[in-house]
Enzyme design. Structure first.
Site, short mmCIF file in Angstrom:
data_model
loop_
_atom_site.label_atom_id
_atom_site.label_comp_id
_atom_site.label_asym_id
_atom_site.label_seq_id
_atom_site.Cartn_x
_atom_site.Cartn_y
_atom_site.Cartn_z
N GLU A 172 14.08 23.62 16.11
CA GLU A 172 14.59 22.71 14.75
C GLU A 172 14.82 21.36 15.39
OE1 GLU A 172 17.99 23.86 12.34
OE2 GLU A 172 17.30 25.91 12.43
N GLU A 188 21.70 29.58 15.88
CA GLU A 188 22.79 28.78 16.08
C GLU A 188 24.15 29.68 16.01
OE1 GLU A 188 22.79 25.54 13.22
OE2 GLU A 188 20.84 24.73 14.27
O1 IFM Z 1 19.53 23.24 7.56
C1 IFM Z 1 20.19 23.64 8.71
C2 IFM Z 1 19.72 24.61 9.32
O2 IFM Z 1 19.85 25.97 8.32
C3 IFM Z 1 20.22 25.18 10.64
N1 IFM Z 1 20.30 24.06 11.43
C4 IFM Z 1 20.58 22.69 10.80
C5 IFM Z 1 20.01 22.53 9.98
C6 IFM Z 1 20.46 21.18 9.39
O3 IFM Z 1 21.59 21.07 8.92
#
Ligand code: IFM
Length: 469
Positions: free
Chosen positions: A356, A164
């Protein structure tokens, strides 16, 4: 026919800082998150990650969870400061040994490791120069990436260099809500650029040590206009440039998009040439073997005046009709289908992996000791269906890694939000498979979305099949 290809990765994801604890074990160096967590008020509830899920010690138990869930993939991250405690120079072999054991144990169970290098816990020592805002961090990151690939590259088939980039830039350096807590627009755009440059530099040094596929994991947020007013449509295009294209285009396309470059130059009151130097874009481009995608929601956009707290002429508005998680995040699975099809169209041939996707729901054990998180099951199924539809239309999606395997330390929000399919009792460390984990186990075993009757107790059926005896 399940609608998902053979070899599809059914998995779950975590990151080192959010689950490990044992922050001083085996020569680990300090990370920027310990520095940040020590600031009064930085973490909701005042907690820190000193213990978290205690996974540095309980990892064999965590791998058992994956097995009980029939998963064939696990995304986890290496703690940078366990491997290069001082940011550069000395490599700590005890840190590498730890991850070496996890990789072997995963492979022995038939679970594919998907390894992230930078999931935000940078060694503190690198802040002396400015962290990601400093160009020197690119070389430091490449040193770390090389050490990791040298040790694990023969066994890890999927690597994610950066998690990210936009969140690092935005929360870490623009708004100061995450470590290292900087609030400076110029530092923010520098940090984002160096994270991408770090991706390119890492890939270049890793290739000699691994034939695994290497990519980066932007969090992508489809942007939609709040109305058909041309100003809102322009705001939507701008927001897409800020959040999505600023990262996708250098990684997979032809370099930074000109329209967003202009927005940034206006916002920082100067050119970007001192930050994005000649040759940088060529060092980032064409390096990725796949695109890792973190998807949570979309952004509904409206035109707005630039102001002291608004560097760009747009704002996010909420959709009153949208379903929401317990944290208020809009649930929009169909936008994931659109996103995957867009990526397939704009970057043909690039394999895609959902690395994710998940939601905060606060369900806790009920009187029977089980966690009946039926809303997470609905969320999971809706997003898998969105992926299935995109695959049916040609999107080359190779896997789905749910965020998260277990409840964990949710950064500045502390331990209140629960993202896990596994409930963690933070007082005892006990793990309990939630109903969503049991249902996902059925899906993973079938290799597709199984029928579901919301009124049927999830675990009992799986138990009767002998998987959880
Ligand atoms: O927990 C985070 C993760 O570390 C990175 N992406 C978003 C998730 C949820 O907020």
């Amino acid at each position: 026919m399940t609608g998902f290809p053979d070899g599809f990765l059914w998995g779950a994801a975590t990151s080192a800082y959010q689950i490990e604890g044992s922050l001083d074990a085996d020569g680990r160096g300090r990370s920027i998150w310990e520095d940040f967590a020590a600031r009064p008020g930085a973490i909701e509830g005042g907690g820190d990650a000193a213990v978290a899920c205690d996974s540095y010690r309980r990892w064999p138990e965590d791998l058992e969870l994956l097995e009980r869930m029939n998963l064939n993939a696990y995304r986890f991250s290496l703690a940078w400061s366990r491997i290069v405690p001082d940011g550069t120079g000395r490599i700590e072999t005890r840190g590498l040994d730890h991850y070496d054991r996890i990789v072997d144990a995963l492979l022995a169970r038939g679970i594919t490791p998907v390894v992230t290098l930078n999931h935000w816990d940078m060694p503190s020592a690198l802040m002396a120069d400015g962290g990601w805002a400093a160009r020197s961090t690119v070389d430091a990151f490449a040193e770390y990436a090389e050490a990791a690939a040298r040790r694990l590259g023969d066994r890890v088939p999927w690597w994610i260099t950066q998690n990210e980039p936009w969140i690092i830039q935005l929360l870490g350096y623009q708004l100061g809500l995450h470590a290292p807590g900087v609030r400076d627009l110029r530092a923010a755009v520098s940090a984002g650029h160096h994270v991408l440059l770090g991706h390119g530099a890492a890939v270049d040094v890793m290739r000699a040590h691994t034939s695994g596929r290497i990519g980066a994991a932007p969090n992508l947020l489809p942007c939609v206009p709040a109305s058909d007013d041309p100003a809102d449509i322009a705001a939507t295009r701008g927001s897409d440039g800020y959040v999505n294209r600023w990262f996708l285009e250098p990684l997979l396309g032809g370099g930074y998009p000109a329209d967003m470059r202009e927005h940034w130059e206006r916002a920082i009151g100067g050119g970007l040439d001192g930050i994005i130097r000649d040759g940088d874009e060529a060092r980032i481009a064409g390096r990725s073997d796949f695109l890792a995608i973190n998807y949570y929601t979309q952004r509904v956009m409206k035109a707005a005046e630039v102001g002291p707290d608004r560097p760009f002429p747009w704002q996010v508005v909420s959709d009153p009709a949208a379903a929401r998680t317990d944290e208020g995040t809009e649930i929009v699975p169909e936008a994931l289908t659109g996103l995957l099809l867009r990526l397939h169209r704009e970057y043909p041939g690039v394999p895609l992996m959902i690395t994710e996707n998940g939601a905060i729901y606060g369900d806790s054990p009920s009187h029977d000791g089980q966690v009946h998180d039926v809303r997470r099951i609905r969320y999971l199924r809706a997003h898998l269906e969105a992926i299935r539809v995109a695959i049916a239309q040609g999107a080359p999606v190779t896997g789905y890694l749910h965020w998260s395997l277990m409840d964990n330390f949710e950064w500045a929000l502390g331990y209140r939000p629960r993202f896990g399919m596994v409930y963690v009792d933070y007082r005892t460390g006990e793990r309990i498979l939630k109903d969503s984990a049991l249902h996902y186990a059925e899906i993973a075993r079938a290799g597709g979305i199984v029928d579901w009757d919301e009124t049927r107790p999830v675990g009992r059926v799986v138990d009767s099949l002998g998987a959880f005896g």
